[in-house]
Design a protein around this motif. Structure first.
Motif, PDB file in Angstrom:
ATOM      1  N   LYS A  32     -64.900  31.856  75.218  1.00 24.61           N
ATOM      2  CA  LYS A  32     -66.244  31.853  75.432  1.00 24.61           C
ATOM      3  C   LYS A  32     -66.781  30.702  76.301  1.00 24.61           C
ATOM      4  N   SER A  33     -65.944  30.524  77.340  1.00 23.96           N
ATOM      5  CA  SER A  33     -65.802  29.377  78.446  1.00 23.96           C
ATOM      6  C   SER A  33     -67.323  29.191  79.107  1.00 23.96           C
ATOM      7  N   PHE A  34     -67.895  30.320  79.303  1.00 30.78           N
ATOM      8  CA  PHE A  34     -69.268  30.439  80.191  1.00 30.78           C
ATOM      9  C   PHE A  34     -70.451  30.788  79.344  1.00 30.78           C
ATOM     10  N   GLY A  35     -70.127  30.442  77.988  1.00 32.40           N
ATOM     11  CA  GLY A  35     -71.577  30.776  76.960  1.00 32.40           C
ATOM     12  C   GLY A  35     -71.995  32.286  77.277  1.00 32.40           C
ATOM     13  N   ASN A  36     -73.259  32.330  77.762  1.00 34.19           N
ATOM     14  CA  ASN A  36     -74.044  33.385  78.023  1.00 34.19           C
ATOM     15  C   ASN A  36     -74.340  33.178  79.526  1.00 34.19           C
ATOM     16  N   HIS A  37     -73.876  32.515  80.354  1.00 33.91           N
ATOM     17  CA  HIS A  37     -74.279  32.438  81.545  1.00 33.91           C
ATOM     18  C   HIS A  37     -74.400  33.817  82.411  1.00 33.91           C
ATOM     19  N   LYS A  38     -75.764  34.062  82.863  1.00 36.49           N
ATOM     20  CA  LYS A  38     -75.699  35.346  83.333  1.00 36.49           C
ATOM     21  C   LYS A  38     -74.802  35.802  84.483  1.00 36.49           C
ATOM     22  N   GLY A  39     -74.887  34.767  85.532  1.00 39.26           N
ATOM     23  CA  GLY A  39     -74.015  35.073  86.644  1.00 39.26           C
ATOM     24  C   GLY A  39     -72.403  35.192  86.246  1.00 39.26           C
ATOM     25  N   ALA A  40     -72.034  34.276  85.365  1.00 35.92           N
ATOM     26  CA  ALA A  40     -70.603  34.306  84.938  1.00 35.92           C
ATOM     27  C   ALA A  40     -70.392  35.722  84.218  1.00 35.92           C
ATOM     28  N   SER A  41     -71.186  36.079  83.392  1.00 34.68           N
ATOM     29  CA  SER A  41     -70.895  37.477  82.810  1.00 34.68           C
ATOM     30  C   SER A  41     -70.586  38.426  83.889  1.00 34.68           C
ATOM     31  N   GLU A  42     -71.840  38.525  84.745  1.00 32.02           N
ATOM     32  CA  GLU A  42     -71.581  39.626  85.729  1.00 32.02           C
ATOM     33  C   GLU A  42     -70.391  39.324  86.509  1.00 32.02           C
ATOM     34  N   ALA A  43     -69.959  38.249  86.908  1.00 36.60           N
ATOM     35  CA  ALA A  43     -68.786  38.268  87.559  1.00 36.60           C
ATOM     36  C   ALA A  43     -67.451  38.421  86.960  1.00 36.60           C
ATOM     37  N   MET A  44     -67.774  38.203  85.624  1.00 35.39           N
ATOM     38  CA  MET A  44     -66.365  38.591  84.784  1.00 35.39           C
ATOM     39  C   MET A  44     -66.636  40.022  84.697  1.00 35.39           C
ATOM     40  N   GLU A  45     -67.465  40.702  84.418  1.00 35.47           N
ATOM     41  CA  GLU A  45     -67.295  42.119  84.298  1.00 35.47           C
ATOM     42  C   GLU A  45     -66.965  42.770  85.503  1.00 35.47           C
ATOM     43  N   ASP A  46     -67.362  42.430  86.795  1.00 31.79           N
ATOM     44  CA  ASP A  46     -66.804  42.586  88.078  1.00 31.79           C
ATOM     45  C   ASP A  46     -65.190  42.608  87.866  1.00 31.79           C
ATOM     46  N   LEU A  47     -64.770  41.574  87.811  1.00 29.60           N
ATOM     47  CA  LEU A  47     -63.467  41.270  87.409  1.00 29.60           C
ATOM     48  C   LEU A  47     -62.677  42.114  86.591  1.00 29.60           C
ATOM     49  N   ARG A  48     -63.179  42.533  85.529  1.00 34.18           N
ATOM     50  CA  ARG A  48     -62.620  43.302  84.493  1.00 34.18           C
ATOM     51  C   ARG A  48     -62.437  44.525  85.140  1.00 34.18           C
ATOM     52  N   ILE A  49     -63.481  45.125  85.718  1.00 28.46           N
ATOM     53  CA  ILE A  49     -63.422  46.553  86.369  1.00 28.46           C
ATOM     54  C   ILE A  49     -62.342  46.616  87.421  1.00 28.46           C
ATOM     55  N   LEU A  50     -62.532  45.427  88.465  1.00 27.00           N
ATOM     56  CA  LEU A  50     -61.398  45.370  89.359  1.00 27.00           C
ATOM     57  C   LEU A  50     -60.046  45.212  88.936  1.00 27.00           C
ATOM     58  N   PHE A  51     -59.695  44.634  87.826  1.00 24.99           N
ATOM     59  CA  PHE A  51     -58.184  44.406  87.438  1.00 24.99           C
ATOM     60  C   PHE A  51     -57.982  46.016  86.740  1.00 24.99           C
ATOM     61  N   GLU A  52     -58.812  46.568  86.240  1.00 24.79           N
ATOM     62  CA  GLU A  52     -58.392  48.161  85.675  1.00 24.79           C
ATOM     63  C   GLU A  52     -58.175  48.948  86.882  1.00 24.79           C
ATOM     64  N   TYR A  53     -59.044  48.815  88.097  1.00 22.55           N
ATOM     65  CA  TYR A  53     -58.776  49.628  88.980  1.00 22.55           C
ATOM     66  C   TYR A  53     -57.228  49.261  89.908  1.00 22.55           C
ATOM     67  N   LEU A  54     -57.035  48.088  90.014  1.00 23.33           N
ATOM     68  CA  LEU A  54     -55.831  47.527  90.643  1.00 23.33           C
ATOM     69  C   LEU A  54     -54.599  47.727  89.793  1.00 23.33           C
ATOM     70  N   GLU A  55     -55.013  48.098  88.507  1.00 24.69           N
ATOM     71  CA  GLU A  55     -53.439  48.326  87.496  1.00 24.69           C
ATOM     72  C   GLU A  55     -53.362  49.899  87.523  1.00 24.69           C
ATOM     73  N   ALA A  56     -54.550  50.659  87.907  1.00 22.66           N
ATOM     74  CA  ALA A  56     -54.207  51.970  88.189  1.00 22.66           C
ATOM     75  C   ALA A  56     -53.507  52.354  89.474  1.00 22.66           C
ATOM     76  N   MET A  57     -53.875  51.248  90.477  1.00 25.88           N
ATOM     77  CA  MET A  57     -53.293  51.608  91.685  1.00 25.88           C
ATOM     78  C   MET A  57     -52.001  50.813  91.954  1.00 25.88           C
ATOM     79  N   GLY A  58     -51.513  50.370  90.698  1.00 23.82           N
ATOM     80  CA  GLY A  58     -50.306  49.813  90.824  1.00 23.82           C
ATOM     81  C   GLY A  58     -49.986  48.465  91.576  1.00 23.82           C
ATOM     82  N   LYS A  59     -51.221  47.776  91.733  1.00 26.59           N
ATOM     83  CA  LYS A  59     -51.322  46.443  92.662  1.00 26.59           C
ATOM     84  C   LYS A  59     -51.439  45.040  91.836  1.00 26.59           C
ATOM     85  N   LEU A  60     -51.755  45.379  90.445  1.00 30.29           N
ATOM     86  CA  LEU A  60     -52.196  44.148  89.672  1.00 30.29           C
ATOM     87  C   LEU A  60     -51.068  43.034  89.760  1.00 30.29           C
TER      88      LEU A  60
END
Lengths: 446, 446
Positions: A219-247
């Protein structure tokens, strides 16, 4: 230039299989278009002389002309690539790969699309290009501008210092933390405590899911809004990169900041590796959602994400590898077949045979001298590492025949001229423009 | 840009099979390098602003930079090609194909070689390029600067008027003889008799050997030394072109003069034909033995001959033909396969399948939206004339299968994902970068 051509062919192939359309913008732009986009680097812009007419300047990169193109032509969405030269009014330093004129290879997706979908395709394109180029191992460092801002915010940096502290962080790949800390405290006026807090974050890097999970769990970023949104972006991105074999190519790296101001989301930088050591940047990019707006009527937004391959560095790497493979030389023969003759007055016979090869798209040449001696021609072919010779004499001409000499295998066959192309093809001669296809077909039949 | 790319690929292939090496010179030259090379057209040179440092200007063509390159690097012989942009500070007239920035494709041979040997290869290259480009019929008009000078000499034109009378002759492809004669007499001060004598020569044109033989038989040039030498050049050239199977494209035309001053030998101009009507120039060139000397120490000579393809005109012709073939549109799909899905939350499945295609170099895309409706995706593919769709649903995913939809044949097959590439290939899908090779292999197996 042969190395360049090979690199461009590979890059263009990747761009095209992703369905990108090629767009070429003029090499000069209105001066005002380039003004105020590059910060203090603006002094490196080449202006054209005022000879009457508009004030023009040579383009500094391909991104700003692309943004101008989108705005002027009201293009709301496009997947485009552009390979072109850009200009910097700088003292060239060839040793550092710094030139006044150099190529950039850009791929960008503009438009309102599914969250992180175009971002993941840009990264896939970068991975495919770097994986296809003969430059050895590479990795892609990835971060998020808004995550970085959130970290600075959480550490107590005032918002108006985000950018300048970012550029200090960006130096972490060249300087130790102690030096970067000194800059933050002494030059940029942060307190030592704040700098130390930043230091705890920006040393973090690792495999995408590993670092992501550890940040989420702690919980490094507590409930910081910007951090949560960025982390959610990254979660989605990592899933997609995994699907495309690029992670597997990606490293999540909180120290990556990127210099340019206009990034607004995910940012990345490709580095080439020698074992586990990073030996230089070969491209990068990120999301820039506000740049096009600078050329558009107020309120209109065209979100963009792109990647740019730093091709001069790629040329150097390809050259080094070729030099290693060939034991020091990067010389390659300019033709596959040298057509020669025994006896005098055979130039027209050489021309006829060479023309048969040209018609079959086989690269070939004959001596431009009227009566070169055969022994010098053979020495010439050996010296230039031309792999095949076709040799014709008076006797062969009468019989419609010629000799095929394989200089590597040290064989010589006499064949009918009508079988010449077939014979050369059976010995592995690949027609010009078919190199890649033959390679593909051969690897498929393996 | 797709048309451009196709044209460049064809042209580059011809250059390469002739063993030419690619050379790229910077887009700007020292201003003094360009000064005094282009006569009154010099006013069209783009200068860079004086921001300190050298005075620079944008290149006006590729020939002068090439000559400068040869002199500066002391290159005595080379066969090179260069595809690059040149700049003219002109009012663009798009309708006439006149731009401020446009491409030139140049092939040149520099060096002391067998008489007319490099000249014949330059012409062979021009013929092969124009024959390979989908632009319809073409012809190459050919003449010799020294034959033209000899004719003017024999007709009684003083030597200092050769160039200005030449440029009057050069207008014969646009103006009738009466108008050219008027210019010679009224503006350039020739007597009517002299003009009429010129007129008898410059109307002559025909198949190379026909006109050559008729000129030799009629002893038209008496024993004029320049004429004899030029005619001997042409005899040798025609023999070589015949050996290379290219003479059929050539017309020997005494009215061809070419504007530029620096030609010293054979000159030629390629024209595209509509039936028997000439509809525009698409390139030209000739021998220029003295240009390099302007950059070299006195007494040093580097003879050169070259050809330049006027590619903007070629683009227009290719576009017209494509428009005819496709019934008015030049639109072509940017990908071969659109990967779609039935049901929601299938984006990652689409990504996985698309990645399989990318790995096999097949151009493919998936919608950048998270959950596009299948019926819209099909409509989208039909509208953009994308020939194939790969469709995946939840059921198929579980079984490791997907559907292949051939939109032209209106068929749909369900296949294992592991057979997807093979299936598409069997349906005629060609990997990116293999188009030409597949075409060649297919025509060989016919």
């Amino acid at each position: 230039m042969a190395i360049r051509d090979k690199a461009f062919t590979i890059i263009r192939r990747v761009f095209k299989r992703h369905g990108a359309v090629e767009i070429d913008t003029p090499v000069f732009e209105l001066k005002e278009t380039l003004t105020g986009k590059y910060g203090e680097d603006s002094k490196l812009i080449y202006d054209l002389a005022d000879q009457g007419g508009e004030l023009l300047a040579l383009r500094y990169d391909l991104t700003v002309p692309f943004a101008r193109f989108l705005a002027v032509n009201a293009v709301g969405n496009i997947k485009r690539f552009h390979i072109g030269k850009v200009y910097r009014r700088d003292q060239p330093q060839l040793s550092k790969g710094r030139y006044r004129e150099f190529y950039q290879c850009d791929f960008d997706i503009a438009g309102v699309y599914g969250r992180m979908v175009p971002d993941s395709e840009c990264l896939a394109v970068a991975c495919e290009i770097l994986d296809s180029l003969p430059i050895g191992d590479f990795g892609i460092k990835l971060n998020h501008r808004r995550l970085l801002d959130a970290i600075l915010d959480l550490c107590g940096v005032p918002a108006d210092k985000f950018r300048t502290i970012c550029s200090a962080v960006d130096k972490l790949d060249k300087e130790p933390w102690s030096e970067v800390r000194r800059e933050m405290v002494e030059e940029k006026g942060l307190s030592g405590d704040v700098a130390d807090k930043i230091g705890e974050f920006v040393v973090l890097k690792g495999k995408p899911w590993d670092l992501y999970n550890s940040l989420m769990e702690s919980k490094s970023f507590g409930n910081h809004k910007g951090a949560s949104e960025a982390m959610e972006d990254l979660r989605i991105l990592f899933e997609y990169l995994e699907a495309m074999g690029k992670l597997k190519f990606i490293s999540f790296d909180l120290s990556l900041a990127r210099g340019l101001d206009y990034y607004t989301g995910v940012i990345y930088e490709a580095v080439c590796m020698n074992g586990n050591t990073q030996v230089g940047s070969i491209g990068g990019g990120g999301r820039y959602d506000t740049l096009v707006s600078m050329f558009q009527e107020a309120g209109k937004v065209t979100p963009c994400v792109g990647v740019s391959v730093g091709i001069e560095r790629v040329f150097t790497l390809m050259e080094e590898r070729l030099r290693q493979e060939q034991g020091g030389s990067i010389k390659q023969p300019n033709v596959t077949v040298l057509v020669a003759s025994a006896g005098d007055n055979m130039l027209r016979e050489r021309m006829k045979l060479t023309n048969v090869l040209w018609d079959a798209n086989i690269s070939a040449e004959f001596s431009q001298q009227e009566n070169p001696k055969l022994k010098f021609e053979i020495a010439n072919a050996l010296d230039r590492q031309i792999p095949f010779m076709v040799i014709v004499g008076e006797e062969e001409t009468k019989q419609g025949k010629c000799k095929v000499k394989d200089l590597n295998a040290r064989t010589e066959d006499t064949v009918d001229v009508s079988d010449l192309v077939k014979t050369l093809r059976s010995k592995g001669v690949v027609p010009v423009g078919c190199e890649f296809a033959m390679e593909m077909l051969n690897s498929e039949s393996d």
